[in-house]
Design an enzyme around this catalytic site. Structure first.
Site, short mmCIF file in Angstrom:
data_model
loop_
_atom_site.label_atom_id
_atom_site.label_comp_id
_atom_site.label_asym_id
_atom_site.label_seq_id
_atom_site.Cartn_x
_atom_site.Cartn_y
_atom_site.Cartn_z
N ASP A 300 0.82 -1.22 0.00
CA ASP A 300 0.00 0.00 0.00
C ASP A 300 0.85 1.27 0.00
O ASP A 300 2.02 1.24 0.37
CB ASP A 300 -0.87 0.05 1.27
CG ASP A 300 -1.93 -1.02 1.28
OD1 ASP A 300 -1.92 -1.90 0.39
OD2 ASP A 300 -2.78 -0.99 2.19
N ASP A 301 0.21 2.36 -0.34
CA ASP A 301 0.71 3.74 -0.14
C ASP A 301 1.73 4.20 -1.17
O ASP A 301 2.20 5.34 -1.11
CB ASP A 301 1.30 3.97 1.27
CG ASP A 301 0.29 3.72 2.37
OD1 ASP A 301 -0.88 3.48 2.06
OD2 ASP A 301 0.69 3.76 3.55
N HIS A 351 -6.13 2.78 -3.75
CA HIS A 351 -6.00 3.00 -2.29
C HIS A 351 -6.32 4.46 -1.96
O HIS A 351 -5.75 5.02 -1.04
CB HIS A 351 -4.57 2.62 -1.86
CG HIS A 351 -4.37 2.55 -0.37
ND1 HIS A 351 -5.29 1.98 0.49
CD2 HIS A 351 -3.36 2.98 0.43
CE1 HIS A 351 -4.83 2.06 1.73
NE2 HIS A 351 -3.67 2.67 1.72
N HIS A 355 -5.11 9.38 0.66
CA HIS A 355 -5.12 8.68 1.94
C HIS A 355 -5.93 9.38 3.02
O HIS A 355 -5.50 9.51 4.16
CB HIS A 355 -3.69 8.44 2.44
CG HIS A 355 -3.52 7.11 3.15
ND1 HIS A 355 -3.92 6.92 4.45
CD2 HIS A 355 -3.04 5.92 2.73
CE1 HIS A 355 -3.66 5.67 4.80
NE2 HIS A 355 -3.13 5.04 3.77
N HIS A 442 3.76 -2.17 3.08
CA HIS A 442 3.75 -0.82 2.49
C HIS A 442 5.03 -0.63 1.70
O HIS A 442 6.12 -0.76 2.27
CB HIS A 442 3.61 0.23 3.59
CG HIS A 442 2.34 0.08 4.36
ND1 HIS A 442 2.20 -0.80 5.41
CD2 HIS A 442 1.13 0.68 4.20
CE1 HIS A 442 0.97 -0.73 5.87
NE2 HIS A 442 0.29 0.15 5.15
#
Ligand code: ZN
Length: 490
Positions: A300-301, A351, A355, A442
């Site tokens: 992720d991210d 995603h 955020h 991540h």
């Protein structure tokens, strides 16, 4: 399809609003109800999309003391990068201090700090950065939104102010143009006799400290409550450089306005920027044995040059693939990585754009977070992501139905963002992994890229096939359904 769904939901909400307004039949109610819906939040907080210059860095933390997602640009310039990082760190520290001192009172409220930015390139190697800062906390009656802007000279690696570009009574002139703009604008004019407007637009350095230098114009932005009451959000005024030519320093005049002092007909034609053509990506159909164990590594991210590329290298070396849940605001700076992810058989998921905690958003804001990310990925790769991983793993029934895509959660959480320790991360995976797991990592930490180097050969030698989320469910005969959450496929 998804944007249609959002439109339908938006329409539904609007109708409900109109019915409620006509039921109460009062002007005050009209304003309050509208304010609680989408339009106001749009005024208050705009997501940042313009990132003309620099690379993007992100700090994302899931602490019990609050959620932090902060993005900032890096230009590979020591002083400039430090200045921006300091701004971000200062806000994160203040936020954490506030949360810590109020957490005993509000145990159930999870506060959130969200910082995104835009960069603009101006003449003479000048770049403007504007940070949009949103703090959503129990100790604040309303989400606090503010802007901070900085302008830099990339050639000299230093911050500059309007004084470096303009001379004479420029501030008075800019104030005059700004005041005239609001006095003539139908939205604002009825409020320009208030003292808040007079004070907030008075020609002082502070009042005009938030600006963006663009290629042909300068935009002055005003804080919420600086000129008008809160429901007007953050107004702005755009002034072409040509209108400021009497105040721009002579040595910069040609660069900013194309005019030489004492004038000539010099014709500076700007070459339109050519977009690099993206080539078609063919998705590889990989051979997977459904009877053998498999695991879906997810990241992720990102994407992030320093850390996503080594992860892709490791996966490739061991004939494995993974799923990358990317942030929309990181896409335009990392198009090549997105291409590579797909070309090598890995998968891309959504995603969100920057955020935000998705369950706290209005429909419009949610739509911006999801649809803008879909569009960014489609623009970069031509391929539409099939599912969403909710930020902070946070979701509810409302979010599931609003997003209208499958939500992919996980069954093994490495907590890599906290430990930043490659051995801990790989030990956790190797000690807990089971057939059909979805593993959360991540790809913005070097420690995670290192952990992947340790775990991937070991997983392969234990007989695991490293598959994408789609492959995991497809080979085991399950079709992912919109509006449902998935954690593993045993
Ligand atoms: Zn995340």
């Amino acid at each position: 399809m998804n944007s249609n769904r959002f439109k339908r939901l938006g329409l539904f909400f609007l109708i409900i609003c109109l019915i409620t307004v006509s039921f109460f039949g009062c002007k005050k109610a009209d304003k309050d109800l509208t304010a609680s819906l989408d339009d106001l939040s749009r005024l208050e907080y705009q997501d940042s999309e313009n990132k003309e210059l620099g690379d993007i860095e992100s700090i994302i933390e899931y602490g019990s003391n609050g959620l932090v997602a902060a993005h900032y640009p890096v230009f590979d310039k020591t002083n400039i990068d430090l200045t921006n990082k300091k701004i971000i760190n200062k806000h994160i520290e203040e936020f954490k201090k506030n949360v810590a001192s109020s957490s005993s009172r509000d145990k159930n409220y999870i506060s959130e700090l969200h910082i995104d930015y835009e960069t603009y390139s101006a003449p003479n190697n000048i770049v403007s950065v504007i940070f949009n800062i949103l703090e959503n906390s129990s100790y604040l009656a309303h989400p606090d939104v503010k802007i901070v802007s900085k302008t830099f000279d990339l050639s000299d690696d230093k911050e500059i102010t309007l004084d470096n570009i303009m001379q004479g009574e420029y501030l008075e002139y800019i104030a005059q143009i700004s005041q005239a703009y609001f006095k003539e604008n139908a939205i604002y004019k009825d409020n320009t006799n208030e003292s808040i407007f007079k004070e907030g637009s008075y020609p002082s350095v502070e009042n005009y400290s938030n600006y963006i230098l663009k290629k042909d114009s300068i935009i002055f932005k005003f804080q919420k409550y600086q000129l008008f009451s809160g429901n007007f959000g953050m107004p702005s005024v755009e002034i072409p450089y040509i209108d400021l030519k009497d105040y721009i320093k002579p040595e910069l005049l040609q660069a900013f306005t194309g005019e030489i002092l004492n004038k000539t007909d010099l014709d500076i034609k700007k070459k339109p920027q050519e977009e690099k053509p993206r080539h078609d990506i063919t998705i590889i159909k990989r051979d997977i044995d459904p009877s053998k164990p498999m695991v879906a590594l997810t990241f992720d991210d990102g994407p992030n040059k320093k850390t996503t590329i080594p992860i892709l290298d490791t996966l490739k070396e061991f004939n494995g693939v993974g799923t990358f849940f990317v942030l929309g605001n990181r896409v335009s700076n990392n198009m090549d990585i997105l291409e590579r992810i797909l070309e090598e058989g890995s998968e891309i998921g959504n995603h969100s754009y920057s955020h935000k905690e998705l369950t706290k958003l209005s429909y419009t804001e949610l739509s911006d977070q999801i649809v803008n990310t879909q569009n960014a990925i489609i623009k970069a790769t031509g391929i539409k992501p099939r599912f969403v991983r909710p930020t902070y793993g946070s979701y509810n029934d409302n979010l599931k139905s609003s997003i209208g895509m499958p939500l992919i959660l996980w069954s093994v959480d490495t907590i890599d963002w906290q430990s930043r320790n490659s051995k801990k991360v790989s030990d956790h995976v190797l000690g807990n992994v089971k057939d059909g797991d979805i593993i959360l990592m991540h790809d913005i930490y070097e420690s995670t890229a290192e952990a992947v180097k340790i775990m991937v050969p070991e997983l392969v030698s234990r007989g695991y096939q490293l598959v994408t989320v789609s492959e995991l469910f497809e080979t085991r005969g399950e079709t992912l359904k919109d509006g449902r959450a998935y954690f593993h496929k045993r």
